[in-house]
Design an enzyme around this catalytic site. Structure first.
Site, PDB file in Angstrom:
ATOM      1  N   ASP A 245       0.813  -1.209   0.000  1.00 17.45           N
ATOM      2  CA  ASP A 245       0.000   0.000   0.000  1.00 17.45           C
ATOM      3  C   ASP A 245       0.847   1.260   0.000  1.00 17.45           C
ATOM      4  O   ASP A 245       0.365   2.345  -0.364  1.00 17.45           O
ATOM      5  CB  ASP A 245      -0.928  -0.014   1.219  1.00 17.45           C
ATOM      6  CG  ASP A 245      -1.989   1.067   1.150  1.00 17.45           C
ATOM      7  OD1 ASP A 245      -2.674   1.146   0.116  1.00 17.45           O
ATOM      8  OD2 ASP A 245      -2.123   1.833   2.124  1.00 17.45           O
TER       9      ASP A 245
ATOM     10  N   LEU B 252      -7.995   5.816   2.641  1.00 13.62           N
ATOM     11  CA  LEU B 252      -8.071   6.986   1.776  1.00 13.62           C
ATOM     12  C   LEU B 252      -6.774   7.255   1.028  1.00 13.62           C
ATOM     13  O   LEU B 252      -6.678   8.229   0.284  1.00 13.62           O
ATOM     14  CB  LEU B 252      -8.432   8.226   2.609  1.00 13.62           C
ATOM     15  CG  LEU B 252      -9.848   8.225   3.202  1.00 13.62           C
ATOM     16  CD1 LEU B 252     -10.017   9.396   4.145  1.00 13.62           C
ATOM     17  CD2 LEU B 252     -10.893   8.271   2.104  1.00 13.62           C
ATOM     18  N   ARG B 253      -5.769   6.380   1.230  1.00 15.84           N
ATOM     19  CA  ARG B 253      -4.515   6.624   0.526  1.00 15.84           C
ATOM     20  C   ARG B 253      -4.700   6.536  -0.983  1.00 15.84           C
ATOM     21  O   ARG B 253      -4.066   7.265  -1.749  1.00 15.84           O
ATOM     22  CB  ARG B 253      -3.430   5.636   0.998  1.00 15.84           C
ATOM     23  CG  ARG B 253      -2.081   5.917   0.344  1.00 15.84           C
ATOM     24  CD  ARG B 253      -0.967   5.074   0.929  1.00 15.84           C
ATOM     25  NE  ARG B 253      -0.573   5.578   2.237  1.00 15.84           N
ATOM     26  CZ  ARG B 253      -0.650   4.886   3.354  1.00 15.84           C
ATOM     27  NH1 ARG B 253      -1.126   3.646   3.338  1.00 15.84           N
ATOM     28  NH2 ARG B 253      -0.264   5.388   4.490  1.00 15.84           N
ATOM     29  N   ALA B 254      -5.575   5.643  -1.436  1.00 13.30           N
ATOM     30  CA  ALA B 254      -5.816   5.523  -2.874  1.00 13.30           C
ATOM     31  C   ALA B 254      -6.353   6.832  -3.447  1.00 13.30           C
ATOM     32  O   ALA B 254      -5.959   7.250  -4.552  1.00 13.30           O
ATOM     33  CB  ALA B 254      -6.802   4.388  -3.146  1.00 13.30           C
TER      34      ALA B 254
END
Length: 683
Positions: free
Chosen positions: A194, A275-277
């Protein structure tokens, strides 16, 4: 010294070029993970990227690459004044070897000098060298767990902390993380996966003309690197200028609220975690707009960013291949954006990559075909999509039914079980992992010893105890101890190791006839998942008919193991002895290849042996090997043959109970089978 292969001279690989360039334009994108088979120029193109990065200004003499305009107030080489003169140097490309030590990565306090000379000396590591540059990890999936933990901390905080025997050092460590890997050799830990902003799947072209051009250019480079590089100097300079211009433009690119909502809707629809995407996709879309010369993010920029930022975040378990359904992506963009992307790859002219007509490619590249390489839509093991031959279909098949070629039809696996951990007895010295007890570089300290070479892990109390009895004869007259080299002691630590888990699975007709193979596959998939979480290597042997076959040579890729298991044919007689002999041979070879990795044998069988030689003699070949026998025998009358086999192997027995009995995998499972393991939380 031979220079790097020119970035512009790489044939094809447009998605990979675009991902690297977007990171060069905006480091906020967060790095690139390159997945692909061996021999696809993964390392070549990453090393070529460094020449395209703008130079950085550093304070002269600072080992931590501090910026003269904004020096790090906590720099170990500081304090630096804001008016200090700087010098420009190329952006660093630092390579982290898979076998590097913790001290090599984060730096080391020289405890030996501190004890013997009273000098507090710190030697910076690779994270310091990579600050404001690129940290490249080839075969990143093979990186040891303790190094992964340090990388995660540094990537999350932008700071490297070094703690050694009550002495603390911190320094800035902000870098572009680029990793390459071959998925056949194992998958990445989800936490590290990730952390990569973008991912690209690369495959060798099947176009003969393109393959010939690759070989032609490589031969020319090997024959005369300087001349070859000179021939591409103009394209390289043009690419460097375009990246520099895009870097200046990226801070002025506008991200409209409509596009931001479009990004959020796409990420939510693809059910990515966290919410990193969303952040990565937004940053990549802004970088893409700057790269193509736009002043505002458009739907084409969002599409190009989503294709690279979402595939690896859609994986729900390690048996899923990363991928993105691009037709669904187009539908979502149209639904939430109100307009269609211009081209199939999201670029202003439909190409989406640096191979545009105004890009760096030479004339010979005009016919290069993009290699998107991202798989579309994966089917999870045991899911409804992959289970079209469901329980009803499987139950209706007659015992011993054939597909016309003498082989009974393949049965899909049920949902993988959660399993209790098995360990190899004793204390090993194997690779870092999470299964069995072992002496490891990390873990709890259990004792001390005299170092065999250079002091690696100092044990301060033991060193002081060794020196204390000799202070009078050494002439000590003041405070402090007089320490000699012979007093130095290093810590002995105990942690966990990864093992080689070798599955020997009965695929004979007796298993298929009772419809046991479906549950057996579920059991082995659960064990494969457990092996993934515990950083094991896995191998798979099946026996049926008259022979045993090594269908999966020992590997770290459980994804490959799951695929081989799903394709497993069944039927025929039961050559149990052949399976045991094959296991003994595989383990013999693996002991020579990797002597520190201890094996765990898992035999999945009902204990029947209807063909082949003596089982007792074959089992004797495995004497001393840690083993587990999974008893698959079913029915009201049980012969207990698996118990006999377990006694010969000196192994515990666990039973594969029928799901209708509510026992799942019995002693092996311990938990109900309808609750699937969340592998992200388990690792």
């Amino acid at each position: 010294m031979i220079g790097a292969y020119p970035f512009s001279a790489v044939v094809g690989l447009d998605d990979l070029k675009l991902a690297l360039i977007l990171n060069a334009v905006s480091p906020r994108v967060g790095g690139v993970l390159v997945r692909g088979e061996k021999g696809t120029a993964k390392s070549t193109i990453v090393r070529a990227l460094a020449a395209q990065l703008p130079g950085v200004k550093v304070i002269a003499g600072c080992r931590f690459s501090c910026d003269p305009a904004e020096p790090d107030p906590a720099c170990p080489d500081g304090p630096h004044g804001t008016g200090e003169s700087g010098q420009e140097r190329p952006a660093a490309l630092v390579e982290l070897p898979v076998g590097a030590s913790e001290d090599r990565l984060v730096g080391a306090l020289d405890i030996e000098r501190a004890l013997t000379e009273g000098v507090r000396a710190f030697e910076p590591g690779l994270l310091a060298a990579a600050h404001r540059g690129v940290l490249y990890v080839d075969e990143v999936n093979l990186l040891h767990d303790h190094l992964v933990d340090l990388l995660l901390d540094a990537a999350a905080l932008g700071t490297c902390f070094v703690e050694r025997e009550s002495v603390s050092v911190r320094h800035a460590a902000r870098f572009l993380l680029v990793g390459t890997m071959n998925p056949e050799e194992g998958e990445l830990r989800p936490q590290l996966l990730d952390r990569f902003g973008l991912t690209v799947e690369v495959r060798a072209s099947r176009n003969p003309d393109e393959r010939a051009e690759v070989v032609r250019r490589r031969l020319a480079f090997d024959a005369d690197p300087a001349s070859f590089a000179a021939g591409w100097a103009e394209q390289e300079a043009a690419l460097a200028r375009r990246i520099a211009e895009a870097r200046e433009r990226v801070t002025k690119v506008v991200l409209p609220d409509a596009r931001l909502r479009q990004i959020a809707a796409v990420c939510a629809a693809f059910e990515v975690d966290g919410l990193r995407a969303d952040l990565v996709t937004a940053n990549a879309a802004v970088a893409h707009a700057a790269w193509r010369g736009g002043a505002e993010v458009t739907a084409e920029d969002v599409r190009a960013a989503a294709r690279l930022s979402l595939p690896h975040r859609r994986r729900r378990d390690p048996f899923d291949a990363p991928g993105l359904d691009e037709s669904r992506l187009d539908d979502l963009l149209a639904e939430h954006g109100g307009d269609e992307p211009d081209g199939p790859d999201g670029g202003p002219d439909g190409s989406g990559g640096p191979g545009d007509s105004d890009g760096p490619e030479g004339p010979a590249d005009s016919g290069d075909a993009p290699e998107s390489g991202s798989a579309e839509g994966s089917v999870r093991a045991g899911s409804d999509e992959g289970d079209s031959h469901d329980d009803g279909a499987g139950a209706s098949a007659a015992p011993g039914a054939s597909d016309g070629n003498g082989t009974p039809p393949d049965l899909p696996a049920a949902e993988p079980y959660r399993v209790r951990p098995f360990q190899v007895p004793g204390l090993g010295d194997g690779a870092s992992g999470r299964r069995s007890r072992a002496r490891t570089p990390n873990g709890r300290t259990t004792g001390s010893r005299v170092p065999a070479g250079r002091l690696q892990r100092p044990h301060l109390p033991a060193t002081l105890r060794a020196a204390a009895p000799y202070q009078r004869e050494r002439g000590r007259s003041g405070p402090g101890l007089l320490v000699r080299d012979t007093d130095l002691r290093e810590a002995v630590r105990e942690g966990k190791e990864g093992n080689l888990v070798l599955f020997v699975v009965d695929a004979s007709g007796s298993m298929a006839a009772r419809q046991r193979m479906r549950e057996v596959k579920a059991a082995v998939l659960g064990l494969l998942l457990d092996a993934y979480q515990r950083r094991d290597k896995v191998g798979l042997i099946t026996f049926r008919g008259s022979t045993a076959e090594l269908v999966l040579p020992p590997t770290s890729s459980v994804e490959v193991g799951a695929a081989r298991l799903r394709e497993l044919p069944t039927g025929g007689r039961t050559p149990l002895a052949a399976g045991l002999r094959r296991a003994a041979e595989v383990l013999r070879v693996e002991r020579l290849r990797d002597p520190a990795r201890r094996p765990l044998l898992v035999v999945v069988t009902d204990g029947r042996a209807t063909s082949g030689s003596d089982v007792a003699a074959s089992a004797a070949l495995l004497a001393g090997t840690a083993a587990v026998v999974v008893d698959c025998e079913s029915g009201p009358v049980r012969l207990g043959l698996a118990l006999d086999l377990a006694a010969r192997l000196g192994a515990p027995v666990v039973r594969l109970d029928a799901p209708a009995a509510g026992g799942g995998l019995g002693g092996l499972g311990g938990l109900v089978r309808d609750h699937r393991t969340d592998y992200r939380k388990a690792v």
